[in-house]
Enzyme design. Structure first.
Site, PDB file in Angstrom:
ATOM      1  N   THR A 264       2.734  -9.243  -3.460  1.00  0.00           N
ATOM      2  CA  THR A 264       3.492  -8.255  -4.239  1.00  0.00           C
ATOM      3  C   THR A 264       2.845  -6.894  -3.973  1.00  0.00           C
ATOM      4  O   THR A 264       1.763  -6.815  -3.383  1.00  0.00           O
ATOM      5  CB  THR A 264       3.440  -8.549  -5.756  1.00  0.00           C
ATOM      6  OG1 THR A 264       2.103  -8.317  -6.237  1.00  0.00           O
ATOM      7  CG2 THR A 264       3.848  -9.985  -6.067  1.00  0.00           C
TER       8      THR A 264
ATOM      9  N   ALA B 234      -1.927  -9.330  -5.744  1.00  0.00           N
ATOM     10  CA  ALA B 234      -1.524  -8.367  -6.774  1.00  0.00           C
ATOM     11  C   ALA B 234      -2.379  -7.117  -6.562  1.00  0.00           C
ATOM     12  O   ALA B 234      -3.594  -7.211  -6.361  1.00  0.00           O
ATOM     13  CB  ALA B 234      -1.747  -8.958  -8.159  1.00  0.00           C
TER      14      ALA B 234
ATOM     15  N   ILE C 209      -6.785  -9.774  -4.742  1.00  0.00           N
ATOM     16  CA  ILE C 209      -6.603  -8.374  -5.123  1.00  0.00           C
ATOM     17  C   ILE C 209      -6.294  -7.508  -3.907  1.00  0.00           C
ATOM     18  O   ILE C 209      -7.085  -7.432  -2.966  1.00  0.00           O
ATOM     19  CB  ILE C 209      -7.871  -7.842  -5.840  1.00  0.00           C
ATOM     20  CG1 ILE C 209      -8.240  -8.741  -7.042  1.00  0.00           C
ATOM     21  CG2 ILE C 209      -7.678  -6.392  -6.249  1.00  0.00           C
ATOM     22  CD1 ILE C 209      -7.196  -8.787  -8.140  1.00  0.00           C
ATOM     23  N   LYS C 210      -5.154  -6.843  -3.978  1.00  0.00           N
ATOM     24  CA  LYS C 210      -4.768  -5.942  -2.891  1.00  0.00           C
ATOM     25  C   LYS C 210      -5.419  -4.582  -3.120  1.00  0.00           C
ATOM     26  O   LYS C 210      -5.263  -3.983  -4.189  1.00  0.00           O
ATOM     27  CB  LYS C 210      -3.257  -5.764  -2.884  1.00  0.00           C
ATOM     28  CG  LYS C 210      -2.565  -6.470  -1.738  1.00  0.00           C
ATOM     29  CD  LYS C 210      -1.091  -6.261  -1.864  1.00  0.00           C
ATOM     30  CE  LYS C 210      -0.420  -6.375  -0.542  1.00  0.00           C
ATOM     31  NZ  LYS C 210       1.019  -6.142  -0.668  1.00  0.00           N
ATOM     32  N   VAL C 211      -6.122  -4.131  -2.103  1.00  0.00           N
ATOM     33  CA  VAL C 211      -6.870  -2.871  -2.209  1.00  0.00           C
ATOM     34  C   VAL C 211      -6.469  -1.973  -1.030  1.00  0.00           C
ATOM     35  O   VAL C 211      -6.492  -2.425   0.118  1.00  0.00           O
ATOM     36  CB  VAL C 211      -8.395  -3.165  -2.139  1.00  0.00           C
ATOM     37  CG1 VAL C 211      -9.202  -1.887  -2.172  1.00  0.00           C
ATOM     38  CG2 VAL C 211      -8.818  -4.117  -3.245  1.00  0.00           C
TER      39      VAL C 211
END
Ligand code: E4P
Length: 214
Positions: free
Chosen positions: A27, A56, A82-84
């Site tokens: 996402t 996310a 975790i999207k960074v």
């Protein structure tokens, strides 16, 4: 090659997870906003449907903020990644999160250099955005090719998620290059399974079956 769904639409995810070929979900803030629902609620529901990595994204742009957000988001479910964003503060955050055992997906990657830095920081996944590179007149799949080669050369642990996929040819090219994962919008997955000759062939088989004496 693993296939992730690139959507936050729970109905689509439920439908396509039923096909048995969805290994994870990605996402981003845009996809979440399109659903008009609370972030945590959507992410929780996705985690309940697909048993695989669910990306996310954080929205802070400083390492401290990203790390704080990541710690909270990762409490939602064990499968959260975790999207960074791949900016200097993002690199710092990826390094700290890796040390804490929180998996990250370096996003908004548009070059092999950015990918190399994300690998060195310890990102679990690297997401080159092929469609957006193509949109600028570049060659998105060439960048994916370089990243896959770079990871092989140095035996980095990071996996490549081909993102910003716009059509089934992007998926075929990803597989030919040997990318670990392609994250595809629902519409692309629908096109991947479809072939006119399959429809024509099936229709003929069913019609001919009617001629078989019962
Ligand atoms: C997934 O990780 C990306 O956020 C997504 O594929 C971006 O796709 P877009 O370029 O079509 O917005």
């Amino acid at each position: 090659m693993k296939i992730f769904l690139d959507t936050a639409n729970v109905e689509k995810i439920r439908e396509m997870a039923g096909w048995g070929v969805v290994d994870g979900v990605t996402t981003n803030p845009t996809l979440i906003a399109m659903e008009g629902r609370k972030f945590e609620e959507v992410v929780q529901e996705i985690c309940a449907i697909v048993d695989g990595p669910i990306s996310a994204e954080v929205i802070s742009t400083d390492a401290e903020g990203m790390i704080a957000e990541a710690r909270e988001i990762s409490k939602i479910h064990k499968n959260i990644v975790i999207k960074v964003p791949i900016i200097p503060e993002g690199l710092k955050a990826i390094k700290v999160l890796k040390a804490e055992g929180i998996r990250t997906n370096a996003t908004l990657v548009f070059s092999c250099n950015q990918a190399l830095l994300a690998c060195k920081a310890g990102a679990s996944y690297i997401s080159p955005f092929v469609g957006r590179i193509d949109d600028q007149g570049g060659d998105g799949m060439e960048v994916v090719s370089e990243i896959v080669q770079m990871i092989e050369n140095y035996d980095f642990e990071s996996e490549v998620i081909v993102a910003s996929v716009r059509h089934p040819v992007h998926v075929v090219e990803s597989a030919m290059i040997g990318a670990h994962i392609a994250t595809v919008p629902a519409g692309v997955l629908e096109k991947m399974v479809k072939h006119t000759l399959t429809d024509v062939g099936l229709k003929r088989f069913l019609e001919d079956w009617e001629k078989v004496p019962k």
